[in-house]
Design an enzyme around this catalytic site. Sequence first.
Site: not given
Length: 139
Positions: A42-46, A48, A55, A88, A91
């Site tokens: 998983n690659i998150e972001n500010a 969200y 996946e 989720c 995915c």
Amino acid sequence: MDSITLLQEAIKARAKAYIPYSRFGVGAALLDQDGQVHHGCNIENAAYSVTNCAERTALFSAMAQGHKRGTFKALAVVGDTELPITPCGACRQVIVELCEPDMKIILGNMKGDIRETTVRELLPGAFGPDELKQGQAPE
Ligand SMILES: O=c1ccn([C@H]2C[C@H](O)[C@@H](CO)O2)c(=O)[nH]1
Ligand SMILES: [Zn+2]
């Protein structure tokens, strides 16, 4: 490659997660028809909602390397959950798009619990590529 080995690859992939916000790392390992394994994390972001799950990262990475829809053999996913992790909805929709209905999905956690399922079981009644009728504009 057996399910345990693919789950171990997913654990290796999890170490690459970019998770400054949730601190909840997830790893995925996608087995292709040549026996190669594609890692996803998983690659998150500010912002969200732009976060990409493990996946989808694995599937998009393999597609970007030239692998084709329907050619994948198995997908393993792991997170530090009480029960084996459960993908989720976003995915599940992407998995339905890119994987055959009977492809194996191996779900695990960091305690070693494992649940094996299939694409079909993960998203019954999916709206997939076969549902789209091309070239019929609304009246
Ligand atoms: O199956 C899952 C469930 C969650 N996440 C990620 C999204 C987010 O970064 C974090 C918390 O939801 O875990 C995944 O990558 N895969
Ligand atoms: Zn997801």
